[in-house]
Scaffold this motif. Structure first.
Motif, mmCIF file in Angstrom:
data_model
loop_
_atom_site.group_PDB
_atom_site.id
_atom_site.type_symbol
_atom_site.label_atom_id
_atom_site.label_comp_id
_atom_site.label_asym_id
_atom_site.label_seq_id
_atom_site.Cartn_x
_atom_site.Cartn_y
_atom_site.Cartn_z
ATOM 1 N N LEU A 220 0.819 -1.207 0.000
ATOM 2 C CA LEU A 220 0.000 0.000 0.000
ATOM 3 C C LEU A 220 0.856 1.261 0.000
ATOM 4 O O LEU A 220 0.503 2.262 -0.644
ATOM 5 N N LEU A 221 1.983 1.230 0.662
ATOM 6 C CA LEU A 221 2.825 2.409 0.805
ATOM 7 C C LEU A 221 4.016 2.405 -0.156
ATOM 8 O O LEU A 221 5.023 3.069 0.087
ATOM 9 N N SER A 222 3.863 1.653 -1.236
ATOM 10 C CA SER A 222 4.864 1.654 -2.310
ATOM 11 C C SER A 222 4.388 2.618 -3.392
ATOM 12 O O SER A 222 3.387 2.373 -4.069
ATOM 13 N N PHE A 223 5.091 3.735 -3.546
ATOM 14 C CA PHE A 223 4.722 4.764 -4.512
ATOM 15 C C PHE A 223 5.708 4.734 -5.689
ATOM 16 O O PHE A 223 6.926 4.825 -5.473
ATOM 17 N N VAL A 224 5.176 4.612 -6.890
ATOM 18 C CA VAL A 224 6.022 4.542 -8.083
ATOM 19 C C VAL A 224 5.733 5.739 -8.982
ATOM 20 O O VAL A 224 4.572 5.985 -9.343
ATOM 21 N N ILE A 225 6.770 6.481 -9.315
ATOM 22 C CA ILE A 225 6.648 7.616 -10.238
ATOM 23 C C ILE A 225 7.338 7.231 -11.548
ATOM 24 O O ILE A 225 8.506 6.820 -11.522
ATOM 25 N N VAL A 226 6.637 7.363 -12.648
ATOM 26 C CA VAL A 226 7.197 7.028 -13.958
ATOM 27 C C VAL A 226 7.522 8.314 -14.696
ATOM 28 O O VAL A 226 6.632 9.121 -14.978
ATOM 29 N N GLY A 227 8.791 8.504 -14.998
ATOM 30 C CA GLY A 227 9.222 9.704 -15.714
ATOM 31 C C GLY A 227 10.148 10.555 -14.876
ATOM 32 O O GLY A 227 9.754 11.038 -13.807
ATOM 33 N N GLY A 228 11.385 10.721 -15.347
ATOM 34 C CA GLY A 228 12.383 11.475 -14.591
ATOM 35 C C GLY A 228 12.563 12.896 -15.066
ATOM 36 O O GLY A 228 13.651 13.468 -14.923
ATOM 37 N N GLY A 229 11.505 13.493 -15.625
ATOM 38 C CA GLY A 229 11.552 14.898 -16.014
ATOM 39 C C GLY A 229 11.298 15.792 -14.818
ATOM 40 O O GLY A 229 11.165 15.315 -13.680
ATOM 41 N N PRO A 230 11.182 17.107 -15.022
ATOM 42 C CA PRO A 230 10.976 18.040 -13.908
ATOM 43 C C PRO A 230 9.761 17.722 -13.052
ATOM 44 O O PRO A 230 9.825 17.788 -11.815
ATOM 45 N N THR A 231 8.611 17.366 -13.688
ATOM 46 C CA THR A 231 7.399 17.098 -12.912
ATOM 47 C C THR A 231 7.553 15.858 -12.058
ATOM 48 O O THR A 231 7.212 15.855 -10.867
ATOM 49 N N GLY A 232 8.062 14.764 -12.648
ATOM 50 C CA GLY A 232 8.245 13.525 -11.898
ATOM 51 C C GLY A 232 9.236 13.679 -10.758
ATOM 52 O O GLY A 232 8.999 13.202 -9.641
ATOM 53 N N VAL A 233 10.338 14.363 -11.014
ATOM 54 C CA VAL A 233 11.363 14.570 -9.990
ATOM 55 C C VAL A 233 10.815 15.439 -8.861
ATOM 56 O O VAL A 233 11.022 15.149 -7.675
ATOM 57 N N GLU A 234 10.122 16.510 -9.204
ATOM 58 C CA GLU A 234 9.595 17.394 -8.174
ATOM 59 C C GLU A 234 8.546 16.690 -7.328
ATOM 60 O O GLU A 234 8.504 16.867 -6.107
ATOM 61 N N PHE A 235 7.675 15.880 -7.979
ATOM 62 C CA PHE A 235 6.664 15.170 -7.199
ATOM 63 C C PHE A 235 7.313 14.166 -6.251
ATOM 64 O O PHE A 235 6.906 14.033 -5.090
ATOM 65 N N ALA A 236 8.340 13.446 -6.737
ATOM 66 C CA ALA A 236 9.040 12.489 -5.875
ATOM 67 C C ALA A 236 9.641 13.193 -4.668
ATOM 68 O O ALA A 236 9.562 12.694 -3.532
ATOM 69 N N ALA A 237 10.229 14.378 -4.902
ATOM 70 C CA ALA A 237 10.828 15.142 -3.802
ATOM 71 C C ALA A 237 9.762 15.646 -2.834
ATOM 72 O O ALA A 237 9.938 15.576 -1.602
#
Length: 548
Positions: A220-237
């Motif tokens: 449940l607490l495994s979050f996957v972000i696809v895409g290492g552009g500005p939006t993906g990186v900022e959301f991960a941060a």
């Protein structure tokens, strides 16, 4: 009877329109049909006058960066402007990742479009609806209001236009990957950000239930972000900071179960940035515990798992997830795809326009922002025409004086020339052509072709960013504001394939730099002049730029 009827008619006209009497009588004496001819002439004159006084109608589709910038910059009151968009506000999209975690509230990044149009000082109508069809042949757009508004069957309507400005943006590009549309979250709109925020909280609530097994908590607490552009990186941060600074206090027992994974198909994240920023971001994410998997191509997304293939080994692996956020670029909307077919552009990823943002093959339709791309003309396509235009004496050779008469127009019309010169550290085109300052030195067409043969390699498409869209909207509005005067006094470069000059200077994008928030109150910035800044001070620069 005929003369009697004429007499009564003439008498009535004389009494009702005394100023016309002499003209009517003269026309009647010359010819029995003079009265009818004069009446038709008056009516025709009135029609011409009405047509001249009728305001041209401009329809704008979209209220994103491009459309809103156009609205804000319009000052000419000689147009009837009608805006159509499914959302009645403008959203400051660079801060959407911050909305997902509550760092910024949604209401802080939106502004009602009616307020914006009112401030512009120009009469602008707005309809909250979605354009589902463009008919360029009949100059119409067909729109539909949200059926959930329950308007009693009057949701559909059409609008005529003299000029159409397409600024509908784009949709997230799924690359037709199975399961993405059904099982992934996107981050393009304010509603997307709010859904993500609610989903994150729901997952933590589910994981906090005492009966939930440990393995299920991890999924449940495994979050996957696809895409290492500005939006993906900022959301991960942002997600990392949200979990460790806020949620860990509310759910202290769940902190160790959280895992954030960032999948990028390329060799690096933020690959459009300087190498120094890329390396810093990857090192910081590794230190923060964000798992960055490079060279990972997602091939399928199911409800509870995401499958990715390693680009080097070809091995397919799976990652369990509670939520997938998809941020891998943009693609055309269905309405744009259909319109592209009508104008013969079916094999493109975006609407092709010329350097003046006109849709190719059209004089009255413009496209800007993420839904369009400028099809910059190649120098080599026009090389013979350029040479001919410069060779005013038709000698087959150019001397320095003849060449310098068109050099400014060449650089303005073909910006890749200037880029090529700077890249090769050349002062001007004369250096490229190996001209001397002696007027006796000349160059023929073959030498001209040879010198410019590699210039077109510098052509690049503009990125689909807010910065580009905003500049395009302001540029196009400025063209509309000065349409009449530029019709009489063209200000653009020479028409190498025609006569005279283009009405306007072509659009030129000016890059002001780019930012990448990396979490922990640290931001990376790349500004013009190869100026790189990374750290806490850059975070405050980021805040100051977006202060409203």
């Amino acid at each position: 009877m005929r003369w009697s009827s004429f007499y009564h008619t003439a008498s009535r006209v004389f009494n009702e329109y005394p100023s016309f009497s002499k003209s009517v009588i003269v026309c009647t004496v010359i010819s029995g049909g003079g009265l009818v001819a004069y009446a038709e002439a008056v009516q025709s004159s009135e029609n011409v006058k009405e047509e001249a006084e009728r305001k041209k109608k401009v329809v704008i589709l979209g209220t994103g960066w491009a459309g809103t910038s156009f609205i804000k910059s319009m000052k000419n009151t000689s147009y009837d402007i009608h805006v159509v968009s499914p959302r009645n506000y403008f959203a400051f999209t660079p801060l959407l990742p911050s909305v997902t975690c509550g760092t910024v509230e949604a209401r802080s990044i939106v502004e009602p479009i009616r307020n914006i149009s009112r401030k512009s000082g120009v009469n602008i109508e707005f309809s909250e609806a979605e354009c589902y069809k463009i008919d360029p042949k009949n100059r119409k757009v067909y729109c539909r209001a949200d059926p959930d508004k329950k308007m009693g069957g009057i949701e559909d309507f059409s609008l005529d236009y003299d000029y159409l400005v397409i600024a509908m943006g784009a949709k997230s590009n799924t690359f037709n990957t199975p399961g993405v549309q059904e099982n992934a979250f996107f981050l393009k709109e304010v509603d997307d950000a709010l859904r993500i925020r609610q989903k994150v909280v729901d997952l933590f609530e589910k994981a906090s239930i005492p009966s939930t097994p440990v393995e299920e908590k991890k999924k449940l607490l495994s979050f996957v972000i696809v895409g290492g552009g500005p939006t993906g990186v900022e959301f991960a941060a942002e997600l990392h900071d949200f979990v460790h600074e806020d949620l860990s206090k509310l759910y202290p027992s769940l902190k160790n179960y959280v895992k954030i994974t960032l999948l990028e198909a390329g060799d690096h994240i933020l690959n459009m940035f300087d190498k120094r920023i890329t390396e810093f971001a990857e090192t910081k994410f590794k230190r923060d515990g964000i798992d960055v998997k490079l060279g990972s191509m997602v091939i399928k997304v199911s409800e509870r798992e995401i499958f990715a293939k390693d680009r080097v080994t070809g091995k397919v692996g799976s990652i369990p997830h509670g939520m997938v956020v998809w941020s891998t670029g943009v693609g055309p909307r269905p309405e744009i795809v259909e319109f592209m077919k009508q104008v013969g552009q079916s094999n493109r990823r975006a609407l092709a326009t010329d350097e003046w943002l006109r849709v190719e093959g059209s004089d009255n339709i413009y496209a800007l922002g993420d839904c369009a791309t400028i099809n910059q003309r190649k120098v080599m396509e026009d090389i013979a025409s350029i040479f001919s235009k410069a060779d005013k004496n038709n000698t087959g050779k150019l001397d320095v004086k003849e060449f310098q008469g068109v050099v400014d127009d060449i650089i303005e019309r073909y910006p890749q020339v200037e880029i090529y010169l700077k890249k090769n550290q050349m002062k001007d085109i004369a250096t490229l052509l190996k001209f001397s300052q002696e007027s006796s030195v000349t160059v023929d067409i073959e030498s001209f072709k040879s010198a410019l043969s590699n210039v077109d390699t510098q052509m690049k498409n503009l990125p689909p960013t807010a910065q580009v869209a905003a500049q395009q909207g302001a540029y196009l509005a400025d063209c509309f504001n000065r349409m009449e005067i530029c019709e009489k006094y063209p200000e653009g470069p020479l028409r190498f394939r025609g006569t005279g000059r283009h009405r306007f200077h072509p659009f030129r994008y000016k890059h002001f730099g780019q930012f990448a928030p990396l979490g922990g109150e640290q931001t990376a910035a790349q500004l013009p002049g190869d100026w790189i800044s990374i750290g806490h001070s850059t975070q405050w620069l980021w805040y100051s730029i977006y202060a409203r």
